[in-house]
Enzyme design. Structure first.
Site, PDB file in Angstrom:
ATOM      1  N   GLY A 163      -2.407  -4.819  -8.725  1.00  0.00           N
ATOM      2  CA  GLY A 163      -1.400  -5.675  -9.371  1.00  0.00           C
ATOM      3  C   GLY A 163      -1.250  -6.965  -8.594  1.00  0.00           C
ATOM      4  O   GLY A 163      -2.164  -7.789  -8.542  1.00  0.00           O
TER       5      GLY A 163
ATOM      6  N   ASP B 263       4.421   6.052 -16.725  1.00  0.00           N
ATOM      7  CA  ASP B 263       5.255   5.568 -15.622  1.00  0.00           C
ATOM      8  C   ASP B 263       5.277   6.630 -14.516  1.00  0.00           C
ATOM      9  O   ASP B 263       5.767   7.738 -14.720  1.00  0.00           O
ATOM     10  CB  ASP B 263       6.664   5.329 -16.186  1.00  0.00           C
ATOM     11  CG  ASP B 263       7.645   4.857 -15.127  1.00  0.00           C
ATOM     12  OD1 ASP B 263       7.278   4.792 -13.933  1.00  0.00           O
ATOM     13  OD2 ASP B 263       8.790   4.556 -15.503  1.00  0.00           O
ATOM     14  N   ILE B 264       4.766   6.281 -13.364  1.00  0.00           N
ATOM     15  CA  ILE B 264       4.607   7.258 -12.272  1.00  0.00           C
ATOM     16  C   ILE B 264       5.959   7.786 -11.778  1.00  0.00           C
ATOM     17  O   ILE B 264       6.036   8.893 -11.242  1.00  0.00           O
ATOM     18  CB  ILE B 264       3.781   6.643 -11.111  1.00  0.00           C
ATOM     19  CG1 ILE B 264       3.173   7.740 -10.238  1.00  0.00           C
ATOM     20  CG2 ILE B 264       4.629   5.685 -10.288  1.00  0.00           C
ATOM     21  CD1 ILE B 264       2.144   7.238  -9.249  1.00  0.00           C
TER      22      ILE B 264
ATOM     23  N   GLY C  26       6.680  -4.585  -8.893  1.00  0.00           N
ATOM     24  CA  GLY C  26       5.674  -3.650  -9.411  1.00  0.00           C
ATOM     25  C   GLY C  26       6.100  -2.199  -9.311  1.00  0.00           C
ATOM     26  O   GLY C  26       7.276  -1.856  -9.501  1.00  0.00           O
ATOM     27  N   VAL C  27       5.140  -1.350  -8.970  1.00  0.00           N
ATOM     28  CA  VAL C  27       5.416   0.081  -8.903  1.00  0.00           C
ATOM     29  C   VAL C  27       6.388   0.395  -7.760  1.00  0.00           C
ATOM     30  O   VAL C  27       7.195   1.327  -7.852  1.00  0.00           O
ATOM     31  CB  VAL C  27       4.091   0.887  -8.821  1.00  0.00           C
ATOM     32  CG1 VAL C  27       3.401   0.710  -7.494  1.00  0.00           C
ATOM     33  CG2 VAL C  27       4.337   2.348  -9.136  1.00  0.00           C
ATOM     34  N   ASP C  28       6.338  -0.403  -6.706  1.00  0.00           N
ATOM     35  CA  ASP C  28       7.242  -0.246  -5.554  1.00  0.00           C
ATOM     36  C   ASP C  28       8.698  -0.396  -6.006  1.00  0.00           C
ATOM     37  O   ASP C  28       9.558   0.472  -5.715  1.00  0.00           O
ATOM     38  CB  ASP C  28       6.877  -1.318  -4.504  1.00  0.00           C
ATOM     39  CG  ASP C  28       7.457  -1.048  -3.132  1.00  0.00           C
ATOM     40  OD1 ASP C  28       8.086  -0.002  -2.943  1.00  0.00           O
ATOM     41  OD2 ASP C  28       7.260  -1.907  -2.247  1.00  0.00           O
TER      42      ASP C  28
ATOM     43  N   ASN D 147       4.278  -2.515   0.571  1.00  0.00           N
ATOM     44  CA  ASN D 147       3.817  -3.573   1.487  1.00  0.00           C
ATOM     45  C   ASN D 147       4.166  -3.135   2.913  1.00  0.00           C
ATOM     46  O   ASN D 147       4.826  -2.122   3.113  1.00  0.00           O
ATOM     47  CB  ASN D 147       4.438  -4.925   1.126  1.00  0.00           C
ATOM     48  CG  ASN D 147       5.951  -4.881   1.168  1.00  0.00           C
ATOM     49  OD1 ASN D 147       6.538  -4.581   2.211  1.00  0.00           O
ATOM     50  ND2 ASN D 147       6.598  -5.116   0.043  1.00  0.00           N
TER      51      ASN D 147
HETATM   52  N1  AR6 Z   1       3.950   3.453 -12.886  1.00  0.00           N
HETATM   53  C1  AR6 Z   1       2.627   3.402 -12.676  1.00  0.00           C
HETATM   54  N2  AR6 Z   1       1.951   2.283 -12.364  1.00  0.00           N
HETATM   55  C2  AR6 Z   1       2.678   1.149 -12.285  1.00  0.00           C
HETATM   56  C3  AR6 Z   1       4.079   1.107 -12.485  1.00  0.00           C
HETATM   57  C4  AR6 Z   1       4.721   2.336 -12.801  1.00  0.00           C
HETATM   58  N3  AR6 Z   1       6.041   2.406 -13.008  1.00  0.00           N
HETATM   59  N4  AR6 Z   1       4.489  -0.173 -12.319  1.00  0.00           N
HETATM   60  C5  AR6 Z   1       3.397  -0.918 -12.051  1.00  0.00           C
HETATM   61  N5  AR6 Z   1       2.301  -0.126 -12.035  1.00  0.00           N
HETATM   62  P1  AR6 Z   1       1.535  -3.419  -7.903  1.00  0.00           P
HETATM   63  P2  AR6 Z   1      -0.119  -3.817  -5.476  1.00  0.00           P
HETATM   64  C6  AR6 Z   1       0.886  -0.476 -11.770  1.00  0.00           C
HETATM   65  O1  AR6 Z   1       1.638  -4.889  -8.099  1.00  0.00           O
HETATM   66  O2  AR6 Z   1      -1.113  -4.623  -6.222  1.00  0.00           O
HETATM   67  C7  AR6 Z   1       4.888  -4.894  -4.562  1.00  0.00           C
HETATM   68  O3  AR6 Z   1       5.778  -5.970  -4.606  1.00  0.00           O
HETATM   69  C8  AR6 Z   1       0.446  -1.905 -11.994  1.00  0.00           C
HETATM   70  O4  AR6 Z   1       0.214  -2.134 -13.370  1.00  0.00           O
HETATM   71  O5  AR6 Z   1       2.746  -2.591  -8.092  1.00  0.00           O
HETATM   72  O6  AR6 Z   1      -0.605  -2.760  -4.537  1.00  0.00           O
HETATM   73  C9  AR6 Z   1       4.811  -4.249  -3.184  1.00  0.00           C
HETATM   74  O7  AR6 Z   1       6.043  -4.301  -2.513  1.00  0.00           O
HETATM   75  C10 AR6 Z   1      -0.845  -1.951 -11.187  1.00  0.00           C
HETATM   76  O8  AR6 Z   1      -1.924  -1.389 -11.933  1.00  0.00           O
HETATM   77  O9  AR6 Z   1       0.965  -3.064  -6.412  1.00  0.00           O
HETATM   78  C11 AR6 Z   1       3.771  -5.078  -2.497  1.00  0.00           C
HETATM   79  O10 AR6 Z   1       4.311  -6.249  -1.964  1.00  0.00           O
HETATM   80  C12 AR6 Z   1      -0.550  -1.001 -10.018  1.00  0.00           C
HETATM   81  O11 AR6 Z   1       0.635  -0.269 -10.398  1.00  0.00           O
HETATM   82  C13 AR6 Z   1       2.803  -5.425  -3.610  1.00  0.00           C
HETATM   83  O12 AR6 Z   1       3.574  -5.370  -4.815  1.00  0.00           O
HETATM   84  C14 AR6 Z   1      -0.308  -1.674  -8.692  1.00  0.00           C
HETATM   85  O13 AR6 Z   1       0.385  -2.904  -8.875  1.00  0.00           O
HETATM   86  C15 AR6 Z   1       1.692  -4.419  -3.728  1.00  0.00           C
HETATM   87  O14 AR6 Z   1       0.769  -4.856  -4.683  1.00  0.00           O
END
Ligand code: AR6
Length: 165
Positions: free
Chosen positions: A117, A8-9, A30-32, A22
């Site tokens: 993601g 977990d980052i 997600g990570v955001d 975004n």
């Molecule tokens: N630590 C590390 N990696 C993570 C974590 C975490 N805690 N949580 C998720 N990931 P995504 P995107 C990974 O969807 O595709 C948001 O709503 C996840 O498994 O977070 O760039 C924003 O506000 C995946 O491999 O980001 C934007 O609207 C990676 O992080 C949109 O999602 C990226 O997944 C951005 O989409």
């Protein structure tokens, strides 16, 4: 040096963690969502003053309640099949994030797998862009620790393979 780490980052003790944001920079899933939850409401307050961010670029804030001193909010491209400049936009995210980290005096940065993601960028292709862009940026620079953080085993394997090429 580039390494891969699974976890977990938001728990990372580095100078800067990168967020996959975004264009609004006002949070999301997600990570955001995870970064905003862990950093606390002060992060959103600071983000409100930034006026958003273009796809392919990034903006920096404080880390607030995170261990990391800074958060770099990078806006990756939504995957539309690869013919709409997605690779160039993703590479630009990584480069801009590194430029901002350097300007902030950082030498350690942790990246999530941006765009792979919700934004649907294929993980293998995204991993190659990440590794190639970061390797090129790091060329001729010393003392950097860049971590590619995978949330799951599959992503960790894909990033590892991209690194070994
Ligand atoms: N630590 C590390 N990696 C993570 C974590 C975490 N805690 N949580 C998720 N990931 P995504 P995107 C990974 O969807 O595709 C948001 O709503 C996840 O498994 O977070 O760039 C924003 O506000 C995946 O491999 O980001 C934007 O609207 C990676 O992080 C949109 O999602 C990226 O997944 C951005 O989409």
């Amino acid at each position: 040096m580039i390494r891969v780490w699974q976890g977990d980052i938001t728990t990372f003790d580095v100078c800067a963690v990168v967020n996959a944001a975004n264009r609004s920079l006002l949070g999301g899933g997600g990570v955001d969502g995870a970064i905003h939850r862990a950093a606390g409401p002060g992060l959103l307050e600071e983000c409100r003053k930034l006026g958003g961010c273009e796809t392919g670029s990034a903006k920096i804030t404080g880390g607030h309640d995170l261990k990391a001193r800074h958060v770099i909010h990078a806006v990756g491209p939504v995957w539309h099949g690869g013919g709409q400049g997605e690779a160039a936009l993703l590479a630009s995210c990584y480069r801009t994030a590194m430029d901002l980290a350097e300007a902030a005096g950082c030498r350690s940065v942790a990246f999530p797998a941006i765009s792979t993601g919700v934004y649907g960028y294929p993980s293998e292709a995204a991993a190659e862009v990440a590794v190639d862009t970061l390797s090129a940026w790091l060329e001729g620079r010393e003392g950097w620790e860049v971590t590619l953080v995978a949330f799951d085993t599959r992503t960790a394997e894909i990033l590892g393979k991209a690194l070994e090429r």
